[in-house]
Structure formats: structure tokens, C-alpha cells
Scaffold this motif. Structure first.
Motif, PDB file in Angstrom:
ATOM      1  N   UNK A 438       0.827  -1.206   0.000  1.00 58.88           N
ATOM      2  CA  UNK A 438       0.000   0.000   0.000  1.00 58.88           C
ATOM      3  C   UNK A 438       0.862   1.257   0.000  1.00 58.88           C
ATOM      4  N   UNK A 439       0.371   2.297  -0.668  1.00 61.57           N
ATOM      5  CA  UNK A 439       1.065   3.588  -0.694  1.00 61.57           C
ATOM      6  C   UNK A 439       1.059   4.216   0.690  1.00 61.57           C
ATOM      7  N   UNK A 440      -0.028   4.013   1.461  1.00 60.94           N
ATOM      8  CA  UNK A 440      -0.138   4.538   2.817  1.00 60.94           C
ATOM      9  C   UNK A 440      -0.430   3.405   3.778  1.00 60.94           C
ATOM     10  N   UNK A 441       0.173   3.443   4.946  1.00 62.28           N
ATOM     11  CA  UNK A 441      -0.141   2.448   5.974  1.00 62.28           C
ATOM     12  C   UNK A 441      -0.033   3.088   7.349  1.00 62.28           C
ATOM     13  N   UNK A 442      -0.772   2.524   8.274  1.00 56.64           N
ATOM     14  CA  UNK A 442      -0.740   2.943   9.677  1.00 56.64           C
ATOM     15  C   UNK A 442      -0.662   1.682  10.516  1.00 56.64           C
ATOM     16  N   UNK A 443       0.288   1.634  11.424  1.00 56.08           N
ATOM     17  CA  UNK A 443       0.482   0.445  12.253  1.00 56.08           C
ATOM     18  C   UNK A 443      -0.086   0.693  13.641  1.00 56.08           C
ATOM     19  N   UNK A 444      -0.968  -0.204  14.063  1.00 56.13           N
ATOM     20  CA  UNK A 444      -1.526  -0.170  15.408  1.00 56.13           C
ATOM     21  C   UNK A 444      -0.837  -1.208  16.274  1.00 56.13           C
ATOM     22  N   UNK A 445      -0.678  -0.889  17.548  1.00 56.93           N
ATOM     23  CA  UNK A 445      -0.050  -1.804  18.493  1.00 56.93           C
ATOM     24  C   UNK A 445      -1.073  -2.844  18.923  1.00 56.93           C
ATOM     25  N   UNK A 446      -0.776  -4.131  18.625  1.00 57.84           N
ATOM     26  CA  UNK A 446      -1.715  -5.190  18.943  1.00 57.84           C
ATOM     27  C   UNK A 446      -1.990  -5.358  20.424  1.00 57.84           C
ATOM     28  N   UNK A 447      -1.094  -4.864  21.277  1.00 59.26           N
ATOM     29  CA  UNK A 447      -1.292  -4.988  22.726  1.00 59.26           C
ATOM     30  C   UNK A 447      -1.966  -3.767  23.335  1.00 59.26           C
ATOM     31  N   UNK A 448      -2.276  -2.777  22.506  1.00 62.93           N
ATOM     32  CA  UNK A 448      -2.887  -1.549  23.017  1.00 62.93           C
ATOM     33  C   UNK A 448      -4.386  -1.542  22.761  1.00 62.93           C
ATOM     34  N   UNK A 449      -5.149  -0.748  23.533  1.00 64.03           N
ATOM     35  CA  UNK A 449      -6.602  -0.673  23.320  1.00 64.03           C
ATOM     36  C   UNK A 449      -6.985  -0.179  21.937  1.00 64.03           C
ATOM     37  N   UNK A 450      -6.107   0.595  21.260  1.00 68.02           N
ATOM     38  CA  UNK A 450      -6.509   1.171  19.979  1.00 68.02           C
ATOM     39  C   UNK A 450      -6.733   0.105  18.913  1.00 68.02           C
TER      40      UNK A 450
END
Length: 511
Positions: A438-450
Motif C-alpha cells: 500500500x502507498x499509505x499504511x498505519x500500524x496499530x499496536x496489537x497490545x494496546x486498546x486502539x
């Protein structure tokens, strides 16, 4: 004993097992074993072991399979929703391993719902070849299609057909066929008490009629030199060794490939077949195999590997494959079809039916819209041929004309919809991508509530510098949302907020 077993079943097993009967019955006092299988379309086994939130023990007959502690609830973790593993009974992982699938194979999973074995097949194909996955029950294909999509499968066609109709469309085409046959379910009594209660109505006699018919038709689907794996989760010899004996008698071009040395498997029991003198070469049946719950950590299973050494003659003289190297997302199919596709809401395949557009112009418009989206938002060339059903766009691994007249749930990878000439990407497009696609990506922390909040469909506050961009790209547009780097869905960043594109039908509903 926690499980109430049918009295007739107990007496039959006492007669069959003799001195092993006490150990067999004692297995029903043990808790069922929980297994997960790593989805190697998304993550390697080695990488998963490093990040696993669970204690893992290898399952001997499946290199990607692991036991997890009873009560660990692997379905309640973001990694499950990211498609990193499939929750599967350990013994149920064995039949696909026996198929010895290689990249490029043409594979049919004939009785596939809910899709655990199909996702295992797809992981072994690694995006090459073709998987046709089918279930005769329309309601069950909903779960089948969703699992194919959740686990990032790009090269699968999902059907809701009878085996004989598939054989008419694909004579002697597949070099690997899996028959996870409908059966009396005796091997799952410990795991599912409903099967024990329904045993007398879902009888051995009824199941053998279906099994016999499915095996007969499967021989018409197999290419010369190809392999059928027949499996059941029952102990009844009538559904296992005797079914294979009948098949070999009717199909002398087939032979049993012995399971000698396969981890966990005990030899088949030809001596359990009544009227053994009726069948030639009955000793071949010792080469079939059984997984016994008192000998392994898993439920009961039977499997037979059948190789065809015959010749299909001129029936194979046609080409229904679509070499991926020769097609792109921007190519127009330009064909007319009569096949039907079951449409779906929020990517789930729930309701409605759409007919593939009969106008080449519709497919041309869709292909152009998809190509424009891919050029601006993706960094890969989509495999297959662009096929349109209503407003829905798929990339198919097959020539779509070969699906004419069949009940098609998915003709390929569902990549999005086109309305008024504009392309909107689907959730299954996202789940089958890798972060760098993907041209854009955002990584979320799997151990965080988000991560859980995203999976629940919530809008999230998000700093702009968390949007990872290809050089020259802006933050405007679709971003691939990844949990610990593994694709999970779409989102759009705007003014310090992440607009959530996670579809309602897929959202995390647990507390």
C-alpha cells in the motif's frame, strides 16, 4: 463421564477395539485439545512464534499447527481478527498435509465449509495455482467465503454446487482433490456433544450413501496422476475402510498411497470389513490411517490417500486456467457469462444475488476504475482477470466462461465496487495485502486498546506522523491499517483523526 455416548456406539467400539477399549473410553474424560494453525499467507511460522501471545506446543502432523493451553481463548485477540491464525481442531489439520500441495497445483476442496481446510490449502499454494472451494449448503457458504477473505486468499473461487455439476464443468481438471466427507461424526463426540445426541438420526447408513456418491464423482474431477484425499471424523468401518474398498473395486486405476511413517497415524483396519472376500487387494487398506483420541492429542479421524494411475483421454484437452503472468487489473475480460454470484453485505456474502454483467463495456469501465485506484493507492500488480458481477469487481484466477451455469459465491478475489465510474476498495482487498503493498499504511499496536477500538469500528485520534507514506504521496486517500504490521483493513487519516473503514459485519463484538 462428561459425554453421554450412545449405547449402540459404545458396544460397537467395545467389539472393535478389544483390549484398547478401556483406554479409548478413558479419553472421553480428558478435556478437548485446542489448536491454532499459523496462516503463512500473512506471517511465517518463525515470525509468529516470536510474537505469539500464547504458549505453543507443535502439532506433530502439521508444521504450521500448535496446541495452545485449554481455556486460552485465541478468538479474543487482535491477531485472530488480523487473520494470523485459524482456530482448528488438531486432528482436522492432518488431511490437507496428506495432499502434499505444491505451489501451482489445481486444488478442489469439495465439502469445504466453514473453510478451515481451504485456508490451509491456500497457504500451501502461496498465491499460485488455483483453489476451487465448494459447499452444497448455501447457508454454510457464508462462513466459507468470509474465512477465505479474512485469511487473505487471492486465488480462490467459491462455489455452492453439487459435485456432479462441478464435474461437468471441470472434467479431469484438478490434480489434488480433498473430500472431507459428511459423516456420522463419531470422532467429535468429545468436542461436540450435539453430535453424540444426533448420532442415531444422522446415521452411518445415511452417510455412506452420500460418501459413495461423492467419491464416484470425484474420480471424474481428477487429472491423470492426481491425488484424492478422503477423510472423515468418524470411527465406523463402513464409512472408512469399506468405503475405500468399494471405490477401489469400482475404479481399478486407483491405488492407496500408504501412510507409513506419517506422524500420529495408526494403520487402517481391513479386518474390520464384513465380507472381506468380496474385495480384491484388500490389504491395501492397511495403508489408510486413523488418528485415535487415546493415542494422540486430538479427536478421531480417518484418512486415505488415493492416486489415479489412469488416463483421461481427450477429456483434458481444454484450458480453463488464466496464467497470472498474462493478466493484470487493467485488462478487460470482454466475455459474457451466465454464472450467478451470491452478493454480500459488508463483505460477508449474506444475501441477494447478482448476475454478471453481459456488457463488455461494464467490465471495461470497472477494469479502468480498478487500474486507476491501483496506480494511485497500491504498489503491486493485481493477479488474475477483472470480472464484474453487478457493481462488484473480482480478480479471478480462472477463465470466467468456465463458471457459466454454476452457482458462484465468489468468482475470485473480491477487490471492490464500482459506482458512477469510481472504485471503492473492499475489505477483502485489504486483508489480502501486505503492509508494503500500500502507498499509505498505519500500524496499530496489537497490545494496546486502539487495536481493539479499530476492530470495533471506532474513530481514533491519530497523529499525522503515524501515516507511513511512499515517497511523493500525500496523506489523503486510503491507508492500509495494520496490527503490528499485518494488514487488517482500511482507514482514512484526516485532521488528526483516523476515519474507520472497518465494515460493520466484520467488527469485534466481544466485550
Amino acid at each position: 463421564m462428561a459425554v453421554q455416548l450412545p449405547a449402540l456406539f459404545v458396544e460397537r467400539m467395545r467389539g472393535l477395539l478389544g483390549t484398547e477399549f478401556a483406554a479409548f473410553m478413558a479419553a472421553y474424560d480428558a478435556v478437548p485439545h485446542t489448536g491454532i494453525r499459523v496462516n503463512t499467507l500473512k506471517i511465517s511460522v518463525e515470525e509468529f512464534v516470536k510474537i505469539s501471545p500464547f504458549e505453543l506446543r507443535p502439532i506433530p502432523w502439521c508444521p504450521a499447527g500448535f496446541y495452545v493451553p485449554y481455556g486460552s481463548k485465541p478468538g479474543l485477540h487482535p491477531y485472530y481478527h488480523a487473520g494470523l491464525y485459524y482456530i482448528q481442531e488438531p486432528s482436522a489439520m492432518a488431511p490437507v498435509e496428506l495432499l502434499d500441495i505444491q505451489p501451482g497445483d489445481r486444488v478442489l476442496d469439495l465439502c469445504a465449509a466453514p473453510g478451515g481446510k481451504s485456508t490451509q490449502i491456500a497457504a500451501k499454494l502461496q498465491g499460485s495455482g488455483v483453489l476451487v472451494t465448494n459447499d452444497i449448503h448455501a447457508e454454510r457458504t457464508k462462513a466459507l467465503a468470509k474465512n477465505i477473505e479474512l485469511y487473505g486468499v487471492r486465488n480462490a473461487v467459491v462455489l455452492n454446487e453439487s459435485p456432479d455439476r462441478i464435474a461437468e464443468a471441470f472434467p479431469h481438471y484438478f490434480n489434488k482433490v480433498l473430500i472431507d466427507a459428511p459423516c456420522s461424526g463419531e470422532g467429535m463426540f468429545r468436542k461436540d456433544e450435539d453430535m453424540a445426541r444426533q448420532w442415531e438420526t444422522h446415521s452411518v447408513e445415511k452417510c455412506t450413501v452420500m460418501q459413495r456418491d461423492i467419491l464416484r464423482i470425484a474420480s471424474r474431477l481428477l487429472a491423470p496422476g492426481g491425488v484424492i484425499v478422503y477423510s472423515t471424523c468418524t470411527f465406523a468401518p463402513e464409512e472408512n475402510e469399506e468405503m475405500i474398498a468399494e471405490f477401489l473395486q469400482a475404479n481399478p486405476g486407483f491405488r492407496v498411497v500408504p501412510l507409513t511413517g506419517k506422524p500420529g497415524f495408526s494403520p487402517g483396519r481391513p479386518e474390520w470389513i464384513p465380507s472381506r472376500e468380496r474385495y480384491p487387494d484388500i490389504e491395501q487398506l492397511a495403508g489408510t490411517g486413523r488418528l485415535w483420541p487415546h493415542r494422540i492429542e486430538g479427536e478421531g479421524h480417518f484418512a486415505a490417500v488415493l492416486q489415479w494411475e489412469g488416463d483421461a483421454g481427450e477429456e483434458t484437452a481444454f484450458d480453463i486456467t488464466l496464467p497470472i503472468s498474462e493478466r493484470s487489473a487493467g485488462e478487460v475480460a470482454g466475455t459474457r457469462g451466465r454464472a450467478k454470484a451470491q452478493r454480500h453485505k459488508s463483505g460477508r456474502g449474506q444475501t441477494g444475488e447478482g448476475r454478471r454483467s453481459g456488457k463488455a463495456g461494464a467490465e471495461h469501465t470497472a477494469a479502468e476504475a480498478l487500474a486507476a485506484f491501483a496506480a494511485g493507492q497500491l504498489k503491486l500488480q493485481l493477479p488474475g482477470r477483472t470480472v464484474v458481477y453487478g457493481d462488484r469487481v473480482y480478480q479471478s484466477p480462472l477463465n470466467p466462461d468456465m463458471l457459466n451455469g454454476l452457482k458462484v459465491v465468489r468468482p475470485g478475489w473480491f477487490v471492490g465496487t464500482v459506482k458512477n465510474g469510481r472504485f471503492a476498495p473492499s475489505h477483502p482487498l485489504a486483508t489480502a495485502l501486505h503492509r508494503n503493498d500500500a502507498v499509505r499504511s498505519i500500524v496499530l499496536d496489537g497490545s494496546s486498546p486502539e487495536a481493539v477500538r479499530y476492530l470495533k469500528g471506532e474513530t481514533l485520534p491519530m497523529e499525522e506522523d503515524r501515516v507511513v507514506l511512499t515517497e511523493g504521496a500525500s496523506t489523503k486517500g486510503y491507508a492500509l491499517i495494520c496490527i503490528d504490521g499485518y494488514a487488517s483493513g482500511w482507514g482514512k487519516w484526516q485532521d488528526g483523526m483516523l476515519k474507520n473503514e472497518y465494515p460493520a459485519g466484520w467488527r469485534w463484538t466481544s466485550v
